[in-house]
Design a protein around this motif. Sequence first.
Motif, mmCIF file in Angstrom:
data_model
loop_
_atom_site.group_PDB
_atom_site.id
_atom_site.type_symbol
_atom_site.label_atom_id
_atom_site.label_comp_id
_atom_site.label_asym_id
_atom_site.label_seq_id
_atom_site.Cartn_x
_atom_site.Cartn_y
_atom_site.Cartn_z
ATOM 1 N N UNK A 41 -1.798 3.319 -1.218
ATOM 2 C CA UNK A 41 -1.438 1.986 -0.722
ATOM 3 C C UNK A 41 -0.269 1.409 -1.507
ATOM 4 N N UNK A 42 -0.334 1.536 -2.858
ATOM 5 C CA UNK A 42 0.740 1.001 -3.701
ATOM 6 C C UNK A 42 2.061 1.683 -3.367
ATOM 7 N N UNK A 43 2.001 3.003 -3.187
ATOM 8 C CA UNK A 43 3.236 3.746 -2.936
ATOM 9 C C UNK A 43 3.813 3.443 -1.562
ATOM 10 N N UNK A 44 2.934 3.231 -0.568
ATOM 11 C CA UNK A 44 3.439 2.804 0.746
ATOM 12 C C UNK A 44 4.203 1.495 0.569
ATOM 13 N N UNK A 45 3.622 0.581 -0.214
ATOM 14 C CA UNK A 45 4.283 -0.693 -0.478
ATOM 15 C C UNK A 45 5.637 -0.500 -1.133
#
Lengths: 263, 310
Positions: free
Chosen positions: B221-225
């Motif tokens: 999720x963090x990396x998608x962000x």
Amino acid sequence: MLKIKNLIKVFYPGTVNETKAINGIDLHIEKGDVVSLIGSNGSGKSTLFNLISGTFPVTSGQIILDGSDVTNMSEYKRAMLIGRVFQDPTKGTSPTMSIEDNLIVSSKKGMRGLNFSLYKKGAREQFNSMLDKIGLGGRLKDNVGLLSGGQRQALTLLMTMQSNPKLLLLDEHTAALDPQAADRIMQMTEDIIKTHSLTCMMITHNMQFAIGFGNRLIMMNGGKVILDVKGEEKKSLTVPKLISFFKSRGGEEFSDDAALLTD
Amino acid sequence: MIEGIFVDGLIFSIMALGILISFRILDLADLTCDGSVVTGAATAGVLIINGWPVTLALLMSFVAGVLCGVITALIHTKLKVPGLLAGILTMTMLYSVNLRILGNKANLPLLKVSTVYTNVARILSFLPAAVSSLIITLLITVLIKVLMDMFFRSDLGLCIGAMGGNEQTVISMAINPTILKVIGLGLSNGLIGLSGGLLTQYQGFADVNLGQGMVVQGLAAIMIGEFIFSTNKISLITIRAIIGSIIYKALLFYGRKYGYLIGITPNDFKLLTGLLVILSLAVAKLKSAQGNSLAKYKVLKGILQKKETR
């Protein structure tokens, strides 16, 4: 200011790799002394700094800083009195944060609370005028990782001085910079030492720097102090004199480092 | 249905914010998460069943998470164990602790008790339950985001951030890095526990296995962000993680719904999530390699100049 008594540091004791990095050093640095520290590679200069700052423990001996025995004190506690600038420009700053954030971290020694110092009136203006002096005015919000080595080292010096350390340790802090940047940082260093009348020790490989810098020169070899000159005696030093002295005391290792030492 | 994705994503984003603190701000790969999210869920579940007010139960799921993080931080700093191993140790031990909290059962249903969501649905009875759930989750998430932004703008928060970038900077400022790590990992796992406490109430049960693979999912999720935009501002970093979490949950939702068309089942999601993280890491590596070669070039230029002036 700083008293070192019979200091010994042995790495990997009891193994085949055992090395005596510091071999009995007695040193008394007076308040206001500005010392340049020279010696070939492996002579123990950086180890001495690491022992003074507490990066690793001493094997035996005593270190007294500003009247209190710090021999067994942890590194972060000693840092209360010590400011240190490393050869590697990346060591003094946090690269993923902006310049203003870094300046808040270095604004004073000791644990912080939930204050919002950066958002106080005038804080940013004050930082900006500090940065102006090192040519980084208006770049408060830029990440430190974007700065060049010279800019980062200038910022590190500025940050180190924010908290008014009593003892400044400079570990070849210009060695990784290009010549112009190195000259600029040296000039800045000398200005800072003068205006704050600091006690300072500087490691350098550059004999010319060493002779021109401060009131005292110490030469190390094989983990020992082999030359310690002050005042008038130091003023009369020249590079050839130093080299011939080093040759008479230093032994075979010296020839390899001649280039580095003379620069 | 779209509300469901958002509620799921927002609850998940609170955990992602916790993982953001350990992985990105502290630069410490902390795997406690897989255990502490369950600890938070189990604590909230058991307390609610025992008649505690839901707000207090939620608060306690935060406290339980903080304790988990503090334990990892102490194992890491006091025993000089690498952070990764310290996290794995705590996570493994928590599995047993979580079963104890759940009364030696693997699953604890929250039926016929009032939860945050039933309470809000009662108060906002003029709205569909899905909408009132979304409103309360959004409020909680925004509150946490704002508090977290404020914390990391404070002097203490900035020092924790500086330690993540370069530990020597805080040691040089006479600050004990151990204390900063304890605070950082405590907060990180506190948020993760709180997220577990909310999740339990939303889905109506606490399960000892609900934490499996959470770290990797949170990282995804963090990396998608991080793909969306780059920034060094904490308020944007946190909003980025929240948006990433919602996108991740939406991907899962539509994967479940339409995945069968290309032969993907929910069983494949962990594999796909892992591949997504690997892909993100590869892209990040590529970017930094470009940066490094530039830096090397600069150093080389400096050395050459030095030689010329000799």
